[in-house]
Scaffold this motif. Sequence first.
Motif, PDB file in Angstrom:
ATOM      1  N   GLU A   1       0.840  -1.211   0.000  1.00  0.00           N
ATOM      2  CA  GLU A   1       0.000   0.000   0.000  1.00  0.00           C
ATOM      3  C   GLU A   1       0.866   1.249   0.000  1.00  0.00           C
ATOM      4  O   GLU A   1       0.564   2.230  -0.692  1.00  0.00           O
ATOM      5  CB  GLU A   1      -0.929  -0.025   1.222  1.00  0.00           C
ATOM      6  CG  GLU A   1      -1.875   1.141   1.283  1.00  0.00           C
ATOM      7  CD  GLU A   1      -2.851   1.195   0.117  1.00  0.00           C
ATOM      8  OE1 GLU A   1      -3.329   2.308  -0.173  1.00  0.00           O
ATOM      9  OE2 GLU A   1      -3.122   0.166  -0.514  1.00  0.00           O
ATOM     10  N   ARG A   2       1.965   1.227   0.757  1.00  0.00           N
ATOM     11  CA  ARG A   2       2.862   2.385   0.791  1.00  0.00           C
ATOM     12  C   ARG A   2       3.488   2.625  -0.578  1.00  0.00           C
ATOM     13  O   ARG A   2       3.527   3.759  -1.073  1.00  0.00           O
ATOM     14  CB  ARG A   2       3.962   2.175   1.836  1.00  0.00           C
ATOM     15  CG  ARG A   2       4.893   3.383   2.003  1.00  0.00           C
ATOM     16  CD  ARG A   2       6.092   3.047   2.871  1.00  0.00           C
ATOM     17  NE  ARG A   2       6.964   2.071   2.275  1.00  0.00           N
ATOM     18  CZ  ARG A   2       7.858   2.333   1.317  1.00  0.00           C
ATOM     19  NH1 ARG A   2       7.981   3.537   0.830  1.00  0.00           N
ATOM     20  NH2 ARG A   2       8.623   1.366   0.839  1.00  0.00           N
ATOM     21  N   VAL A   3       3.937   1.538  -1.213  1.00  0.00           N
ATOM     22  CA  VAL A   3       4.542   1.672  -2.545  1.00  0.00           C
ATOM     23  C   VAL A   3       3.508   2.176  -3.547  1.00  0.00           C
ATOM     24  O   VAL A   3       3.804   3.023  -4.395  1.00  0.00           O
ATOM     25  CB  VAL A   3       5.147   0.318  -2.993  1.00  0.00           C
ATOM     26  CG1 VAL A   3       5.513   0.326  -4.461  1.00  0.00           C
ATOM     27  CG2 VAL A   3       6.361  -0.012  -2.153  1.00  0.00           C
ATOM     28  N   ARG A   4       2.277   1.686  -3.439  1.00  0.00           N
ATOM     29  CA  ARG A   4       1.207   2.140  -4.332  1.00  0.00           C
ATOM     30  C   ARG A   4       0.923   3.622  -4.134  1.00  0.00           C
ATOM     31  O   ARG A   4       0.795   4.376  -5.099  1.00  0.00           O
ATOM     32  CB  ARG A   4      -0.057   1.319  -4.093  1.00  0.00           C
ATOM     33  CG  ARG A   4      -1.158   1.554  -5.123  1.00  0.00           C
ATOM     34  CD  ARG A   4      -2.384   0.713  -4.829  1.00  0.00           C
ATOM     35  NE  ARG A   4      -3.128   1.180  -3.695  1.00  0.00           N
ATOM     36  CZ  ARG A   4      -3.978   2.183  -3.717  1.00  0.00           C
ATOM     37  NH1 ARG A   4      -4.198   2.846  -4.812  1.00  0.00           N
ATOM     38  NH2 ARG A   4      -4.616   2.558  -2.616  1.00  0.00           N
ATOM     39  N   GLN A   5       0.873   4.049  -2.889  1.00  0.00           N
ATOM     40  CA  GLN A   5       0.631   5.468  -2.600  1.00  0.00           C
ATOM     41  C   GLN A   5       1.782   6.328  -3.105  1.00  0.00           C
ATOM     42  O   GLN A   5       1.560   7.425  -3.636  1.00  0.00           O
ATOM     43  CB  GLN A   5       0.434   5.683  -1.081  1.00  0.00           C
ATOM     44  CG  GLN A   5      -0.854   5.104  -0.547  1.00  0.00           C
ATOM     45  CD  GLN A   5      -2.076   5.767  -1.127  1.00  0.00           C
ATOM     46  OE1 GLN A   5      -2.048   6.931  -1.495  1.00  0.00           O
ATOM     47  NE2 GLN A   5      -3.154   5.012  -1.243  1.00  0.00           N
ATOM     48  N   GLU A   6       3.023   5.834  -2.942  1.00  0.00           N
ATOM     49  CA  GLU A   6       4.170   6.575  -3.473  1.00  0.00           C
ATOM     50  C   GLU A   6       4.094   6.679  -4.989  1.00  0.00           C
ATOM     51  O   GLU A   6       4.421   7.716  -5.566  1.00  0.00           O
ATOM     52  CB  GLU A   6       5.480   5.896  -3.067  1.00  0.00           C
ATOM     53  CG  GLU A   6       5.890   6.159  -1.641  1.00  0.00           C
ATOM     54  CD  GLU A   6       7.216   5.492  -1.294  1.00  0.00           C
ATOM     55  OE1 GLU A   6       7.837   4.869  -2.182  1.00  0.00           O
ATOM     56  OE2 GLU A   6       7.629   5.608  -0.138  1.00  0.00           O
ATOM     57  N   GLY A   7       3.672   5.612  -5.641  1.00  0.00           N
ATOM     58  CA  GLY A   7       3.520   5.623  -7.099  1.00  0.00           C
ATOM     59  C   GLY A   7       2.469   6.627  -7.534  1.00  0.00           C
ATOM     60  O   GLY A   7       2.661   7.376  -8.504  1.00  0.00           O
ATOM     61  N   ILE A   8       1.359   6.667  -6.818  1.00  0.00           N
ATOM     62  CA  ILE A   8       0.298   7.627  -7.144  1.00  0.00           C
ATOM     63  C   ILE A   8       0.796   9.050  -6.935  1.00  0.00           C
ATOM     64  O   ILE A   8       0.583   9.929  -7.786  1.00  0.00           O
ATOM     65  CB  ILE A   8      -0.962   7.339  -6.291  1.00  0.00           C
ATOM     66  CG1 ILE A   8      -1.611   6.031  -6.752  1.00  0.00           C
ATOM     67  CG2 ILE A   8      -1.954   8.480  -6.382  1.00  0.00           C
ATOM     68  CD1 ILE A   8      -2.722   5.540  -5.847  1.00  0.00           C
ATOM     69  N   ALA A   9       1.499   9.281  -5.826  1.00  0.00           N
ATOM     70  CA  ALA A   9       2.030  10.627  -5.555  1.00  0.00           C
ATOM     71  C   ALA A   9       3.066  11.013  -6.610  1.00  0.00           C
ATOM     72  O   ALA A   9       3.087  12.161  -7.086  1.00  0.00           O
ATOM     73  CB  ALA A   9       2.642  10.676  -4.157  1.00  0.00           C
ATOM     74  N   GLY A  10       3.924  10.058  -6.998  1.00  0.00           N
ATOM     75  CA  GLY A  10       4.925  10.331  -8.036  1.00  0.00           C
ATOM     76  C   GLY A  10       4.260  10.655  -9.367  1.00  0.00           C
ATOM     77  O   GLY A  10       4.690  11.562 -10.088  1.00  0.00           O
ATOM     78  N   ALA A  11       3.200   9.917  -9.708  1.00  0.00           N
ATOM     79  CA  ALA A  11       2.482  10.181 -10.953  1.00  0.00           C
ATOM     80  C   ALA A  11       1.847  11.566 -10.919  1.00  0.00           C
ATOM     81  O   ALA A  11       1.863  12.298 -11.915  1.00  0.00           O
ATOM     82  CB  ALA A  11       1.413   9.113 -11.183  1.00  0.00           C
TER      83      ALA A  11
ATOM     84  N   ARG B   1       2.937  14.123  -9.189  1.00  0.00           N
ATOM     85  CA  ARG B   1       4.024  15.109  -9.325  1.00  0.00           C
ATOM     86  C   ARG B   1       4.477  15.219 -10.773  1.00  0.00           C
ATOM     87  O   ARG B   1       4.704  16.319 -11.282  1.00  0.00           O
ATOM     88  CB  ARG B   1       5.203  14.711  -8.427  1.00  0.00           C
ATOM     89  CG  ARG B   1       4.984  15.004  -6.950  1.00  0.00           C
ATOM     90  CD  ARG B   1       6.283  14.853  -6.157  1.00  0.00           C
ATOM     91  NE  ARG B   1       6.872  13.528  -6.279  1.00  0.00           N
ATOM     92  CZ  ARG B   1       6.608  12.500  -5.490  1.00  0.00           C
ATOM     93  NH1 ARG B   1       5.753  12.650  -4.506  1.00  0.00           N
ATOM     94  NH2 ARG B   1       7.192  11.343  -5.665  1.00  0.00           N
ATOM     95  N   ARG B   2       4.605  14.068 -11.439  1.00  0.00           N
ATOM     96  CA  ARG B   2       5.003  14.101 -12.856  1.00  0.00           C
ATOM     97  C   ARG B   2       3.966  14.811 -13.706  1.00  0.00           C
ATOM     98  O   ARG B   2       4.310  15.600 -14.593  1.00  0.00           O
ATOM     99  CB  ARG B   2       5.210  12.674 -13.375  1.00  0.00           C
ATOM    100  CG  ARG B   2       6.518  12.055 -12.964  1.00  0.00           C
ATOM    101  CD  ARG B   2       6.769  10.752 -13.714  1.00  0.00           C
ATOM    102  NE  ARG B   2       5.669   9.805 -13.618  1.00  0.00           N
ATOM    103  CZ  ARG B   2       5.513   8.901 -12.656  1.00  0.00           C
ATOM    104  NH1 ARG B   2       6.396   8.837 -11.682  1.00  0.00           N
ATOM    105  NH2 ARG B   2       4.489   8.085 -12.660  1.00  0.00           N
ATOM    106  N   ASP B   3       2.675  14.539 -13.434  1.00  0.00           N
ATOM    107  CA  ASP B   3       1.614  15.197 -14.197  1.00  0.00           C
ATOM    108  C   ASP B   3       1.644  16.707 -13.989  1.00  0.00           C
ATOM    109  O   ASP B   3       1.472  17.482 -14.939  1.00  0.00           O
ATOM    110  CB  ASP B   3       0.243  14.643 -13.797  1.00  0.00           C
ATOM    111  CG  ASP B   3       0.036  13.210 -14.281  1.00  0.00           C
ATOM    112  OD1 ASP B   3       0.818  12.762 -15.136  1.00  0.00           O
ATOM    113  OD2 ASP B   3      -0.915  12.559 -13.792  1.00  0.00           O
ATOM    114  N   ALA B   4       1.872  17.118 -12.735  1.00  0.00           N
ATOM    115  CA  ALA B   4       1.944  18.559 -12.447  1.00  0.00           C
ATOM    116  C   ALA B   4       3.156  19.184 -13.143  1.00  0.00           C
ATOM    117  O   ALA B   4       3.054  20.279 -13.726  1.00  0.00           O
ATOM    118  CB  ALA B   4       2.016  18.796 -10.937  1.00  0.00           C
TER     119      ALA B   4
END
Length: 175
Positions: free
Chosen positions: A91-101, A103-106
């Motif tokens: 779940e932590r890795v998934r949340q980090e992936g979502i946050a990274g995505a 940030r990349r989108d922004a």
Amino acid sequence: MRHRTYTAAGAILASGATLVVLGLVRSATPETLTGVVLCISAQMLACMRIIYRWVTDTSVVRAALLGSKQRHDEEAAKHAAGLIALTAETERVRQEGIAGARRRDAALAAERAQLEAAFEEKRATLISQAIETGVQLERSGALEAVVDRARVIVPFPAQPADYERARGRGRDVIP
């Protein structure tokens, strides 16, 4: 039950030993043989009880089973704890992936806006230069000569003289 068996075997052995001693003292063979048979029977009874206890004793197996069950319970608890930790880490890795995505989108949106602004600025500059060049061409009179050339029609090339003769027969080929 075990103590009663040993007590009975001990009593039979004592009576058999007494009969053997009496038979030897009196020189009576039947009493001696009876005493020997009773002694052997008592020993057999005690040995059979010992063998029975040895065969049916499950205390070692029960202890091993209890230890195995305890190890199994410990392994199951470790497995459950590991599964919980794995779920949390996933779940932590998934949340980090979502946050990274996000940030990349922004970052991509900001870069896209910056590129669009630079493009619009360059476009405005090019339009301004094109209009300025058009005005300069108009003032210099370079655009007037183009109008006369548009009405000229391109003539066809002249046909060879023997074209009609070749066409009439259909056999002659024009070189």
